[in-house]
Design a protein around this motif. Structure first.
Motif, PDB file in Angstrom:
ATOM      1  N   GLY A 143      -0.099   3.239  10.231  1.00 33.00           N
ATOM      2  CA  GLY A 143       0.231   2.105  11.087  1.00 33.00           C
ATOM      3  C   GLY A 143       0.095   0.783  10.362  1.00 33.00           C
ATOM      4  N   LEU A 144      -0.953   0.640   9.557  1.00 32.31           N
ATOM      5  CA  LEU A 144      -1.145  -0.593   8.792  1.00 32.31           C
ATOM      6  C   LEU A 144      -0.051  -0.762   7.748  1.00 32.31           C
ATOM      7  N   ASP A 145       0.331   0.343   7.105  1.00 34.26           N
ATOM      8  CA  ASP A 145       1.420   0.279   6.118  1.00 34.26           C
ATOM      9  C   ASP A 145       2.715  -0.157   6.788  1.00 34.26           C
ATOM     10  N   PHE A 146       2.976   0.390   7.978  1.00 31.80           N
ATOM     11  CA  PHE A 146       4.195   0.040   8.707  1.00 31.80           C
ATOM     12  C   PHE A 146       4.215  -1.446   9.053  1.00 31.80           C
ATOM     13  N   LEU A 147       3.103  -1.950   9.572  1.00 34.96           N
ATOM     14  CA  LEU A 147       3.035  -3.357   9.929  1.00 34.96           C
ATOM     15  C   LEU A 147       3.165  -4.260   8.706  1.00 34.96           C
ATOM     16  N   GLY A 148       2.562  -3.836   7.613  1.00 39.06           N
ATOM     17  CA  GLY A 148       2.655  -4.627   6.395  1.00 39.06           C
ATOM     18  C   GLY A 148       4.055  -4.705   5.836  1.00 39.06           C
ATOM     19  N   ASP A 149       4.884  -3.725   6.177  1.00 42.05           N
ATOM     20  CA  ASP A 149       6.255  -3.689   5.660  1.00 42.05           C
ATOM     21  C   ASP A 149       7.234  -4.466   6.530  1.00 42.05           C
ATOM     22  N   VAL A 150       6.828  -4.840   7.732  1.00 34.96           N
ATOM     23  CA  VAL A 150       7.741  -5.515   8.657  1.00 34.96           C
ATOM     24  C   VAL A 150       8.370  -6.773   8.058  1.00 34.96           C
ATOM     25  N   PRO A 151       7.600  -7.681   7.422  1.00 35.56           N
ATOM     26  CA  PRO A 151       8.240  -8.879   6.844  1.00 35.56           C
ATOM     27  C   PRO A 151       9.266  -8.536   5.761  1.00 35.56           C
ATOM     28  N   ARG A 152       8.976  -7.549   4.937  1.00 40.72           N
ATOM     29  CA  ARG A 152       9.935  -7.173   3.894  1.00 40.72           C
ATOM     30  C   ARG A 152      11.192  -6.564   4.498  1.00 40.72           C
ATOM     31  N   PHE A 153      11.014  -5.743   5.539  1.00 40.39           N
ATOM     32  CA  PHE A 153      12.173  -5.155   6.206  1.00 40.39           C
ATOM     33  C   PHE A 153      13.009  -6.233   6.888  1.00 40.39           C
ATOM     34  N   ALA A 154      12.353  -7.198   7.509  1.00 45.81           N
ATOM     35  CA  ALA A 154      13.076  -8.289   8.168  1.00 45.81           C
ATOM     36  C   ALA A 154      13.879  -9.095   7.152  1.00 45.81           C
ATOM     37  N   LYS A 155      13.304  -9.329   5.999  1.00 34.53           N
ATOM     38  CA  LYS A 155      14.011 -10.058   4.941  1.00 34.53           C
ATOM     39  C   LYS A 155      15.252  -9.284   4.493  1.00 34.53           C
ATOM     40  N   ILE A 190      -3.698  14.285  -4.309  1.00 33.15           N
ATOM     41  CA  ILE A 190      -2.841  14.064  -3.153  1.00 33.15           C
ATOM     42  C   ILE A 190      -3.676  14.093  -1.887  1.00 33.15           C
ATOM     43  N   GLN A 191      -3.579  13.023  -1.114  1.00 33.41           N
ATOM     44  CA  GLN A 191      -4.331  12.932   0.137  1.00 33.41           C
ATOM     45  C   GLN A 191      -3.383  12.671   1.299  1.00 33.41           C
ATOM     46  N   LYS A 192      -3.697  13.238   2.454  1.00 39.88           N
ATOM     47  CA  LYS A 192      -2.903  13.003   3.654  1.00 39.88           C
ATOM     48  C   LYS A 192      -3.125  11.570   4.132  1.00 39.88           C
ATOM     49  N   ILE A 193      -2.056  10.918   4.576  1.00 41.01           N
ATOM     50  CA  ILE A 193      -2.145   9.556   5.096  1.00 41.01           C
ATOM     51  C   ILE A 193      -2.504   9.626   6.580  1.00 41.01           C
ATOM     52  N   GLY A 194      -3.617   9.026   6.951  1.00 42.58           N
ATOM     53  CA  GLY A 194      -4.053   9.029   8.345  1.00 42.58           C
ATOM     54  C   GLY A 194      -3.205   8.119   9.209  1.00 42.58           C
ATOM     55  N   LEU A 195      -3.317   8.294  10.509  1.00 42.22           N
ATOM     56  CA  LEU A 195      -2.502   7.519  11.446  1.00 42.22           C
ATOM     57  C   LEU A 195      -2.793   6.020  11.334  1.00 42.22           C
ATOM     58  N   LEU A 196      -4.069   5.660  11.189  1.00 38.91           N
ATOM     59  CA  LEU A 196      -4.417   4.244  11.074  1.00 38.91           C
ATOM     60  C   LEU A 196      -3.801   3.637   9.822  1.00 38.91           C
ATOM     61  N   ARG A 197      -3.940   4.349   8.700  1.00 38.98           N
ATOM     62  CA  ARG A 197      -3.371   3.848   7.447  1.00 38.98           C
ATOM     63  C   ARG A 197      -1.855   3.749   7.543  1.00 38.98           C
TER      64      ARG A 197
END
Length: 307
Positions: free
Chosen positions: A286-298, A277-284
């Motif tokens: 943020g990238l995960d959030f941006l990558g999910d935007v198209p799926r959330f919009a759909k 188990i590893q802590k998710i950094g702020l950069l990671r």
């Protein structure tokens, strides 16, 4: 107003179709009636759970058509009684309370009844059971949407191979806001508000509620293949928008949850990987959030079109 059942009288008022084997993990669910598409979909899901290795306990709640018969045929534990709201909708909190009362497993998992799980899931549960970083934690994961057009026999290697090929060729990752399962140690979620199942906002509460106390929310997406069998929504008496967002029961769930908790209820703080188990950094994050935007919009477009 809530129609009550006496959880303290499980021994006399509960129908357990098979004895729990006290496995390290219990997966519990609130199935729909075994009719229409739900018949095939739920059979596939529950058969996959009951054949997991190492073995898990499977526990089904409710008295909708076909549940008792399926549970008896497959020697799956079944609790017929469940608390319901004034509309007759089963209450999530009742299932959580009774799962704690009936099961002895150190890890409990609530899972939606249309999700196929494989060995990757039990491997992840073993990793969580063996970790010593956290006493309290919640684990969730991204689902893979896959159209499945047949009943599957998970003891048949050719059918398991067919499913793997189907996932590779037709699988689509869903948005992180779509949460299909919640895994947690039994010292958590012993009391859950009387949320209506199948309605919006309660799943976000599950995630958001543990963060103020510092409990990690662990993303299992990279380790677990959770196959969500795609289906229509003809079983719903209202549109998807009303069920999940604007309807009376969705709004009541929102009130009980203290809001929609859309972001705090859909983001993880840690991730399970090969090295633990590893802590998710702020950069990671943020990238995960941006990558999910198209799926959330759909997803939002589908909800809006369903009104």
């Amino acid at each position: 107003m809530i129609e009550k059942t006496a959880n303290s009288k499980l021994n006399s008022e509960t129908s357990l179709r098979a004895a729990l084997c006290h496995a390290p993990v219990t997966i519990f669910a609130l199935p729909k009636a075994f009719v229409g598409d739900a018949n095939q979909i739920q059979k596939n899901a529950f058969r996959s759970w009951s054949q997991l290795s190492p073995a898990v306990d499977v526990l089904l709640f409710g008295d909708e058509d076909g549940i008792a018969e399926f549970a008896a045929e497959h020697e799956i534990a079944h609790v017929a009684q469940i608390e319901r709201n004034e509309n007759g909708t089963p209450l999530v909190g009742s299932a959580f309370s009774m799962a704690h009362a009936v099961s002895t497993s150190p890890i409990l998992v609530y899972c939606n009844s249309d999700v196929i799980l494989d060995r990757s899931f039990t491997d992840a549960m073993e990793a969580l059971a063996n970790q010593d970083q956290f006493e309290h934690w919640l684990a969730i994961g991204q689902r893979l949407d896959v159209p499945i057009d047949r009943e599957l026999d998970f003891e048949n290697d050719s059918q398991r191979q067919w499913l793997r090929r189907r996932c590779d060729s037709h699988g689509t990752k869903s948005s992180h806001v779509c949460k299909e399962y919640f895994a947690f140690p039994r010292n958590m979620f012993q009391a859950v508000p009387p949320f209506a199942v199948g309605r919006g906002n309660w799943d976000n509460w599950m995630v958001a509620s543990v963060k103020p106390d510092g409990a990690p929310v662990i993303d299992l997406s990279r380790q677990v293949k959770a196959v969500h069998q795609t289906h229509d929504y003809t079983h719903m008496k209202a549109s998807r928008m009303k069920c999940y967002v604007s309807g009376e029961e969705a709004r009541e769930n929102e009130r009980l949850a203290g809001g929609r908790n859309l972001i705090s209820g859909s983001t993880c703080t840690h991730r399970l990987g090969p090295d633990g188990i590893q802590k998710i950094g702020l950069l990671r994050a943020g990238l995960d959030f941006l990558g999910d935007v198209p799926r959330f919009a759909k997803l939002m477009t589908q909800l809006l079109l369903s009104r």
